[in-house]
Enzyme design. Sequence first.
Site, PDB file in Angstrom:
ATOM      1  N   ASP A  88       1.169  -1.243  -0.153  1.00 41.86           N
ATOM      2  CA  ASP A  88      -0.258   0.156   0.150  1.00 41.86           C
ATOM      3  C   ASP A  88       1.008   1.261  -0.095  1.00 41.86           C
ATOM      4  OD1 ASP A  88       1.164   0.580   2.449  1.00 41.86           O
ATOM      5  OD2 ASP A  88      -1.279  -0.890   3.048  1.00 41.86           O
ATOM      6  N   HIS A 416       0.585  -8.801  -5.037  1.00 42.95           N
ATOM      7  CA  HIS A 416      -0.358  -7.197  -4.150  1.00 42.95           C
ATOM      8  C   HIS A 416       0.585  -5.934  -3.902  1.00 42.95           C
ATOM      9  CE1 HIS A 416      -4.390  -6.501  -1.525  1.00 42.95           C
ATOM     10  NE2 HIS A 416      -3.382  -4.988  -1.311  1.00 42.95           N
ATOM     11  N   ASP A 467      -1.509 -17.479  -6.744  1.00 41.82           N
ATOM     12  CA  ASP A 467      -0.853 -15.920  -7.207  1.00 41.82           C
ATOM     13  C   ASP A 467      -1.333 -15.175  -7.597  1.00 41.82           C
ATOM     14  OD1 ASP A 467       1.165 -14.442  -8.595  1.00 41.82           O
ATOM     15  OD2 ASP A 467       1.930 -15.372 -10.642  1.00 41.82           O
TER      16      ASP A 467
END
EC number: 3.2.1.4
Length: 499
Positions: A88, A416, A467
Site C-alpha cells: 500500500d 499484491h 498467485d
Amino acid sequence: MALLRCLFLLAVLLPHRNAAVVAAASPHHGPAPHDYRDALTKSILFFEGQRSGKLPPSQRVSWRGDSGLSDGSSIKVDLVGGYYDAGDNMKFGFPLAFSMTMLAWSVVEFGGLMKGELQHARDAVRWGSDYLLKATAHPDTVYVQVGDANRDHACWERPEDMDTPRTVYKVDPSTPGTDVAAETAAALAAASLVFRKSDPAYASRLVARAKRVFEFADKHRGTYSTRLSPYVCPYYCSYSGYQDELLWGAAWLHRATKNPTYLSYIQMNGQVLGADEQDNTFGWDNKHAGARILIAKAFLVQKVAALHEYKGHADSFICSMVPGTPTDQTQYTRGGLLFKLSDSNMQYVTSSSFLLLTYAKYLAFSKTTVSCGGAAVTPARLRAIARQQVDYLLGSNPMGMSYMVGYGAKYPRRIHHRASSLPSVAAHPARIGCSQGFTALYSGVANPNVLVGAVVGGPNLQDQFPDQRSDHEHSEPATYINAPLVGALAYLAHSYGQL
C-alpha cells in the site's frame, strides 16, 4: 511431497560430520543449489521499489517516481522519505523501524561478506534511518504513522498519484507508545553500527538519538495501539505488549555503546520484561527471540559472564526449530517450509533463518554447541536448517516456484502491490484515480512493473500458492520479509564462493 519432507528431515538430522559438508563455516565444495549472490542483489534492490519521498539520481528502480513530498506538512514537520511497508502507500512506523533494525543487523553480522553489495545495503539502511531521525526530531515525541490506513486501503492507486489524507500520528507523554518508540531506538542504535567506520559523525548522531528515544520509551510506558487503535489496528496492533521492545532496545543500545548502564538495565529488568518467555515467533510484533540471541552474543563472544542465562534462553528458542529433537515445537509443511501463520508466513521463515545463522556464528566463535533435550546440535546443523529454508524460498519446493520476484524462471507475477500492478507514470502519465485502480487489483494479468527482489507472503500449509493479487496474505511483499533475508543470503553466497 512426502519425499521432499523426508529429504528435508534427512538434511537436518544427518550426523554433524555430514552436516558440515552441507553448511560449514568453511567454503562448500560442489555446485551451489542457487545463485545466492543474485538473490542477495535483488533482495536489496527491492527496498528501492519501496522508497517514499524524493528519489535520488542513483535510483535503480526506474519505474518508480517521487511520492509523499508533502508528508508531515499538515503539522509543519518534515516527514518526507522512508519506506512504504508493503503493497500500500502507508508509512507505518512500527514495522518500518523493525525492518531497519533487521536490515542493519544483516549488515552488522554479514556486511563484511557482501563485497559490492555492501554499499547498496548501507544505502538501504540510510534511507530508513534518515527518516527515523526526522520522525524523532522533537524530544519526547515519535511520529509513528503517515497516512490514514482506512482511506488508503479504500483506494488502489500509485504512490505517485495518491490523494488520500496523509494524516500524521504520534506518540508522546500523553499518548505513550513504548513499543514503537523502543523499536525505533533499536533501529537507530543498530544503524549506528552500520556507519561506525564509514561515517562516524552520522553514527554518533544515530546513537545519540537512540539513547534519547529509548529514555522516552522507558519513562512513558504504554502500548501504542491502546490510544491509536482506530488508526494502527488491525494493521499493526502491538499484540505482544511493549516489554519485548524494551529488552530489545536495551540490548541494541548495549551493543552500540558498550555502556554498562544498559547492561545493568538488562540484568535488573530482563525477567520482568519476559526474557525467559517461551514465545518462539520472531517478527515485527514480538522481539523476545531476537533479544535473547542478541544478548547471548555478549556472553558467548564478549564473555560478559553476567549474561550467562541468556545462552539458555537463546538455546530454548533455537531448539524449538530443530526437527527430530525432544524440544522441537515448530510446524513444517510437507515440503519442508517452517510454518508459523498463514498471513505473511515468509516473514517468519526469513527472520528465523537469520537468527539460526547468526546464532551459529556466535556458537562457532565460542566453540560451543546447543543441547536440545540432551541432543547436541552443532552450528553446522543450524546452518543446514537455515539454508534449507532459504532454498525453499528460492525455488526448491513442491511448486518449483521462487517466492522472490525476478529470481528464477518461475516466480509470482501478480503480487499484491499498488505501484507494481499499475502502469508506471512514464508509461501512463495521466493520473489513475482512487477507484480506477481496482480494475488492476482484480485482473488476472501479470503486473506491468516487476518489483525485483520482493518476497511475497508465501505458500499455504499445503505448499500451494495461487498467485492471486487479491490474496494479500500470500501475495503481498513487505520490507520486514526482506530485511533479515539480506543477511542470510550474504552468508550463503559467501559460503559457496559466490562473493
